[in-house]
Motif scaffolding. Structure first.
Motif, PDB file in Angstrom:
ATOM      1  N   LEU A 113     -27.817  -7.227  -5.555  1.00  0.00           N
ATOM      2  CA  LEU A 113     -27.185  -8.348  -6.246  1.00  0.00           C
ATOM      3  C   LEU A 113     -28.174  -9.129  -7.091  1.00  0.00           C
ATOM      4  O   LEU A 113     -27.877  -9.524  -8.212  1.00  0.00           O
ATOM      5  CB  LEU A 113     -26.501  -9.270  -5.250  1.00  0.00           C
ATOM      6  CG  LEU A 113     -25.274  -8.707  -4.544  1.00  0.00           C
ATOM      7  CD1 LEU A 113     -24.771  -9.682  -3.493  1.00  0.00           C
ATOM      8  CD2 LEU A 113     -24.179  -8.386  -5.543  1.00  0.00           C
ATOM      9  N   THR A 114     -29.366  -9.379  -6.563  1.00  0.00           N
ATOM     10  CA  THR A 114     -30.357 -10.157  -7.316  1.00  0.00           C
ATOM     11  C   THR A 114     -30.893  -9.381  -8.499  1.00  0.00           C
ATOM     12  O   THR A 114     -31.255  -9.978  -9.510  1.00  0.00           O
ATOM     13  CB  THR A 114     -31.522 -10.614  -6.417  1.00  0.00           C
ATOM     14  OG1 THR A 114     -32.132  -9.480  -5.822  1.00  0.00           O
ATOM     15  CG2 THR A 114     -31.058 -11.576  -5.359  1.00  0.00           C
ATOM     16  N   ASP A 115     -30.947  -8.049  -8.418  1.00  0.00           N
ATOM     17  CA  ASP A 115     -31.414  -7.248  -9.554  1.00  0.00           C
ATOM     18  C   ASP A 115     -30.510  -7.413 -10.764  1.00  0.00           C
ATOM     19  O   ASP A 115     -30.950  -7.280 -11.903  1.00  0.00           O
ATOM     20  CB  ASP A 115     -31.504  -5.773  -9.167  1.00  0.00           C
ATOM     21  CG  ASP A 115     -32.688  -5.490  -8.265  1.00  0.00           C
ATOM     22  OD1 ASP A 115     -33.593  -6.344  -8.174  1.00  0.00           O
ATOM     23  OD2 ASP A 115     -32.707  -4.413  -7.637  1.00  0.00           O
ATOM     24  N   GLU A 116     -29.242  -7.702 -10.549  1.00  0.00           N
ATOM     25  CA  GLU A 116     -28.301  -7.892 -11.650  1.00  0.00           C
ATOM     26  C   GLU A 116     -28.608  -9.149 -12.459  1.00  0.00           C
ATOM     27  O   GLU A 116     -28.234  -9.242 -13.622  1.00  0.00           O
ATOM     28  CB  GLU A 116     -26.867  -7.977 -11.112  1.00  0.00           C
ATOM     29  CG  GLU A 116     -26.386  -6.707 -10.465  1.00  0.00           C
ATOM     30  CD  GLU A 116     -26.254  -5.564 -11.461  1.00  0.00           C
ATOM     31  OE1 GLU A 116     -25.827  -5.813 -12.604  1.00  0.00           O
ATOM     32  OE2 GLU A 116     -26.607  -4.436 -11.082  1.00  0.00           O
ATOM     33  N   PHE A 117     -29.298 -10.122 -11.864  1.00  0.00           N
ATOM     34  CA  PHE A 117     -29.567 -11.396 -12.516  1.00  0.00           C
ATOM     35  C   PHE A 117     -30.976 -11.498 -13.086  1.00  0.00           C
ATOM     36  O   PHE A 117     -31.329 -12.514 -13.662  1.00  0.00           O
ATOM     37  CB  PHE A 117     -29.320 -12.548 -11.545  1.00  0.00           C
ATOM     38  CG  PHE A 117     -27.883 -12.643 -11.126  1.00  0.00           C
ATOM     39  CD1 PHE A 117     -26.930 -13.144 -11.997  1.00  0.00           C
ATOM     40  CD2 PHE A 117     -27.479 -12.206  -9.875  1.00  0.00           C
ATOM     41  CE1 PHE A 117     -25.601 -13.223 -11.619  1.00  0.00           C
ATOM     42  CE2 PHE A 117     -26.156 -12.295  -9.486  1.00  0.00           C
ATOM     43  CZ  PHE A 117     -25.210 -12.798 -10.361  1.00  0.00           C
ATOM     44  N   LEU A 123     -36.662 -14.133 -12.733  1.00  0.00           N
ATOM     45  CA  LEU A 123     -36.009 -13.683 -11.512  1.00  0.00           C
ATOM     46  C   LEU A 123     -34.755 -14.498 -11.226  1.00  0.00           C
ATOM     47  O   LEU A 123     -34.541 -15.566 -11.800  1.00  0.00           O
ATOM     48  CB  LEU A 123     -36.989 -13.776 -10.343  1.00  0.00           C
ATOM     49  CG  LEU A 123     -38.312 -13.020 -10.538  1.00  0.00           C
ATOM     50  CD1 LEU A 123     -39.207 -13.191  -9.321  1.00  0.00           C
ATOM     51  CD2 LEU A 123     -38.068 -11.552 -10.826  1.00  0.00           C
ATOM     52  N   ALA A 124     -33.936 -14.002 -10.328  1.00  0.00           N
ATOM     53  CA  ALA A 124     -32.663 -14.646 -10.003  1.00  0.00           C
ATOM     54  C   ALA A 124     -32.854 -16.051  -9.437  1.00  0.00           C
ATOM     55  O   ALA A 124     -32.000 -16.913  -9.611  1.00  0.00           O
ATOM     56  CB  ALA A 124     -31.882 -13.786  -9.018  1.00  0.00           C
ATOM     57  N   ASN A 125     -33.990 -16.304  -8.801  1.00  0.00           N
ATOM     58  CA  ASN A 125     -34.236 -17.618  -8.216  1.00  0.00           C
ATOM     59  C   ASN A 125     -34.899 -18.590  -9.190  1.00  0.00           C
ATOM     60  O   ASN A 125     -35.259 -19.705  -8.832  1.00  0.00           O
ATOM     61  CB  ASN A 125     -35.081 -17.486  -6.951  1.00  0.00           C
ATOM     62  CG  ASN A 125     -36.428 -16.860  -7.204  1.00  0.00           C
ATOM     63  OD1 ASN A 125     -36.799 -16.578  -8.328  1.00  0.00           O
ATOM     64  ND2 ASN A 125     -37.172 -16.621  -6.142  1.00  0.00           N
TER      65      ASN A 125
END
Length: 66
Positions: free
Chosen positions: A12-16, A43-45
């Motif tokens: 999921l985080t790779d998508e962002f 990165l997602a964060n």
């Protein structure tokens, strides 16, 4: 029942994650303090990952010109 051994969170985080080849990271609104020029990953964060494995905190970055 099929159970995956891979964590779902990583997928999921790779998508962002956003990658840019040529960007400028500024620490101030006046664009006087440049933190980085060149390739980077957002990165997602919100952290910025540089090719040198250095990480920039979202709190240190004012804006990024792409």
């Amino acid at each position: 029942m099929v159970v995956s051994t891979e964590p779902v969170w990583q997928e999921l985080t790779d998508e962002f994650v956003q990658e840019y080849e040529n960007a400028v990271v500024y620490a101030d609104m006046e664009q006087e303090t440049i933190l980085h020029e060149g390739a980077l990953r957002i990165l997602a964060n919100g952290w910025i990952e540089l090719p040198t494995d250095r990480m920039l905190s979202p709190e240190a970055v004012h804006h990024i010109d792409i």
